[in-house]
Design an enzyme around this catalytic site. Structure first.
Site, PDB file in Angstrom:
ATOM      1  N   ASP A 151     -13.119  29.843  -6.108  1.00 28.57           N
ATOM      2  CA  ASP A 151     -12.417  29.997  -7.690  1.00 28.57           C
ATOM      3  C   ASP A 151     -11.950  28.464  -8.009  1.00 28.57           C
ATOM      4  O   ASP A 151     -12.023  28.209  -9.105  1.00 28.57           O
ATOM      5  CB  ASP A 151     -11.321  30.838  -7.460  1.00 28.57           C
ATOM      6  CG  ASP A 151     -12.015  32.343  -6.682  1.00 28.57           C
ATOM      7  OD1 ASP A 151     -13.004  32.512  -6.932  1.00 28.57           O
ATOM      8  OD2 ASP A 151     -10.877  32.969  -5.891  1.00 28.57           O
ATOM      9  N   ARG A 184      -7.906  49.018  -2.849  1.00 30.24           N
ATOM     10  CA  ARG A 184      -8.217  48.944  -4.516  1.00 30.24           C
ATOM     11  C   ARG A 184      -9.106  50.118  -5.014  1.00 30.24           C
ATOM     12  O   ARG A 184      -9.461  49.939  -5.991  1.00 30.24           O
ATOM     13  CB  ARG A 184      -8.738  47.335  -4.646  1.00 30.24           C
ATOM     14  CG  ARG A 184      -9.893  47.214  -3.979  1.00 30.24           C
ATOM     15  CD  ARG A 184     -10.522  45.643  -4.122  1.00 30.24           C
ATOM     16  NE  ARG A 184     -10.451  44.946  -5.182  1.00 30.24           N
ATOM     17  CZ  ARG A 184     -10.834  43.797  -5.408  1.00 30.24           C
ATOM     18  NH1 ARG A 184     -11.460  43.244  -4.646  1.00 30.24           N
ATOM     19  NH2 ARG A 184     -10.862  43.295  -6.686  1.00 30.24           N
ATOM     20  N   ALA A 218      -9.915  36.727  -7.852  1.00 31.02           N
ATOM     21  CA  ALA A 218     -10.999  35.614  -8.162  1.00 31.02           C
ATOM     22  C   ALA A 218     -10.805  35.167  -9.534  1.00 31.02           C
ATOM     23  O   ALA A 218     -10.804  33.883 -10.035  1.00 31.02           O
ATOM     24  CB  ALA A 218     -12.444  35.855  -7.700  1.00 31.02           C
ATOM     25  N   LEU A 230     -21.720  24.041  -0.934  1.00 27.34           N
ATOM     26  CA  LEU A 230     -22.139  23.601   0.689  1.00 27.34           C
ATOM     27  C   LEU A 230     -20.945  23.308   1.374  1.00 27.34           C
ATOM     28  O   LEU A 230     -21.087  22.867   2.483  1.00 27.34           O
ATOM     29  CB  LEU A 230     -23.014  22.452   0.443  1.00 27.34           C
ATOM     30  CG  LEU A 230     -24.296  22.447  -0.337  1.00 27.34           C
ATOM     31  CD1 LEU A 230     -25.084  21.174  -0.224  1.00 27.34           C
ATOM     32  CD2 LEU A 230     -25.265  23.607   0.064  1.00 27.34           C
TER      33      LEU A 230
HETATM   34  O1  CKP Z   1     -14.388  33.365  -3.096  1.00 31.79           O
HETATM   35  P1  CKP Z   1     -13.290  32.925  -3.208  1.00 31.79           P
HETATM   36  O2  CKP Z   1     -12.463  32.630  -1.776  1.00 31.79           O
HETATM   37  O3  CKP Z   1     -12.615  31.812  -3.977  1.00 31.79           O
HETATM   38  O4  CKP Z   1     -12.253  34.273  -3.951  1.00 31.79           O
HETATM   39  C1  CKP Z   1     -11.046  34.742  -3.417  1.00 31.79           C
HETATM   40  C2  CKP Z   1     -10.628  35.777  -4.282  1.00 31.79           C
HETATM   41  O5  CKP Z   1     -10.557  38.352  -5.868  1.00 31.79           O
HETATM   42  C3  CKP Z   1      -9.336  36.407  -3.940  1.00 31.79           C
HETATM   43  O6  CKP Z   1      -7.977  36.194  -4.561  1.00 31.79           O
HETATM   44  C4  CKP Z   1      -9.566  37.996  -3.852  1.00 31.79           C
HETATM   45  O7  CKP Z   1      -8.349  38.642  -4.590  1.00 31.79           O
HETATM   46  C5  CKP Z   1     -10.747  38.145  -4.615  1.00 31.79           C
HETATM   47  O8  CKP Z   1     -11.546  37.002  -4.300  1.00 31.79           O
HETATM   48  C6  CKP Z   1     -11.648  39.508  -4.067  1.00 31.79           C
HETATM   49  O9  CKP Z   1     -11.471  40.467  -4.901  1.00 31.79           O
HETATM   50  O10 CKP Z   1     -12.158  39.296  -2.997  1.00 31.79           O
HETATM   51 MG    MG Z   2     -16.161  32.922  -3.776  1.00 33.35          MG
END
Ligand code: CKP
Ligand code: MG
Length: 312
Positions: free
Chosen positions: A257, A105, A34, A225
């Site tokens: 993101d 992880r 993110a 939203l």
């Molecule tokens: O909230 P989002 O769908 O924008 O976030 C996605 C990211 O970091 C994704 O790249 C993943 O690696 C993460 O969120 C996570 O650790 O869940």
């Molecule tokens: Mg998010």
């Protein structure tokens, strides 16, 4: 620096075919996380950004470092360790609206980070510290590091922006609520989704969610939203911004993101809040039209085209 962020990025594997991942035999690998998703989006728009992290001294770590550096993010604060591997994760796409994430992880290189990994001189030179709820979920030492980074930001006048990004697979609900609320209390700007507002305050209405964050001390709250756009609220004004109409969602992961990229770039460029939110909605939507978490983030020319479409 305009924005710095602390977090874990991983190699992301996506099966070539939709459906249950147990049947997949070919995978595409990408880089995601993110914090770097948002930083990369900002770098593509010409902002100066830096990433604080730790990778394993391994091939995946090398690949992430080259990628993030190559997208224009400062990586001078990224360490490598032989003590643990770089994290990876898988994205199972049953279909566009049913996406499952599987993390590998636990005990990763990034999860070993702690307050000792922060360099005050680096943080204090930034305008904004961008925090997501993922980093404090990685380990106790990461949680301590995030609270330490907040102290550093506060004493140096660096503004704090929070995307709650609640990941229930990573920590208990109780711990998540407590930590995210404490971070929100110190944040100037908060960018929650409706489900996050519901999780934290048991409220489903965007105005009530915004008020709950204001009551904690946030000056600006923008509630995402989804297909209904976003609701923003500051001490002076509030309003709704419609979503950008997209034909088809291909991969919704990373949209939040992209939203943060749009909003942060807007405020860095001193756009009126409504325009910053419109940009956030547009980038969030466009990210969901392509596979991968960063591949849909626009550069300057792409952004101009996108906003032109939005305004017409
Ligand atoms: O909230 P989002 O769908 O924008 O976030 C996605 C990211 O970091 C994704 O790249 C993943 O690696 C993460 O969120 C996570 O650790 O869940
Ligand atoms: Mg998010």
């Amino acid at each position: 620096m305009d924005v710095i962020s602390i977090g874990e990025s991983m190699v992301l594997f996506t099966p070539e075919t939709n459906g249950q991942m147990r049947y997949a035999n070919q995978f595409t690998s990408r880089i995601a996380g993110a914090e770097t998703n948002t930083l990369i989006g900002l770098a593509k728009l010409g902002h100066r950004v830096g990433w604080i992290s730790q990778l394993g001294q391994d091939e995946f770590g090398a690949s992430i470092l080259s990628f993030v550096r190559g997208e224009g993010v400062d990586v001078t604060q990224v360490k490598k360790t032989t003590g643990a591997p770089t994290g990876i994760f898988f994205k199972e796409m049953i279909n566009e609206s049913d996406v499952q994430i599987y993390y590998y992880r636990q005990h990763s290189a990034a999860s070993l980070m702690g307050p000792k990994d922060l360099n005050e001189n680096y943080i204090k030179k930034s305008k904004y510290l961008y925090i997501t709820g993922i980093t404090p979920a990685l380990s106790e030492s990461c949680r301590e590091m995030i609270f330490q980074s907040i102290k550093i930001a506060e004493r140096n006048g660096v503004k704090i922006v929070l995307d709650p990004n609640i990941r229930r697979k990573l920590w208990s609900d109780d711990l998540a609520k407590k930590a995210i609320v404490s971070i929100a209390e110190k944040s100037n700007i908060v960018l929650p989704g409706i489900a996050e507002g519901e999780f934290l305050f048991d409220k489903r209405n965007e105005k009530e969610i915004a008020k709950s964050f204001h009551d904690l001390g946030a000056e600006t709250v923008v509630v995402k939203l989804g297909e209904n756009g976003a609701y923003y609220s500051t001490n002076e004004e509030s309003g709704h911004v419609p979503a950008l109409n997209i034909k088809r969602v291909v991969d919704p992961v990373g949209a939040g993101d992209g939203f943060a990229t749009g909003f942060l770039s807007g405020i860095l460029e001193q756009l009126p809040i409504q325009e910053a939110v419109a940009r956030a909605c547009a980038i969030g939507a466009i990210v969901a039209t392509v596979n991968g978490d960063v591949e849909g983030l626009p550069d300057r020319a792409g952004l101009e085209k996108l906003m032109h479409t939005t305004n017409n």
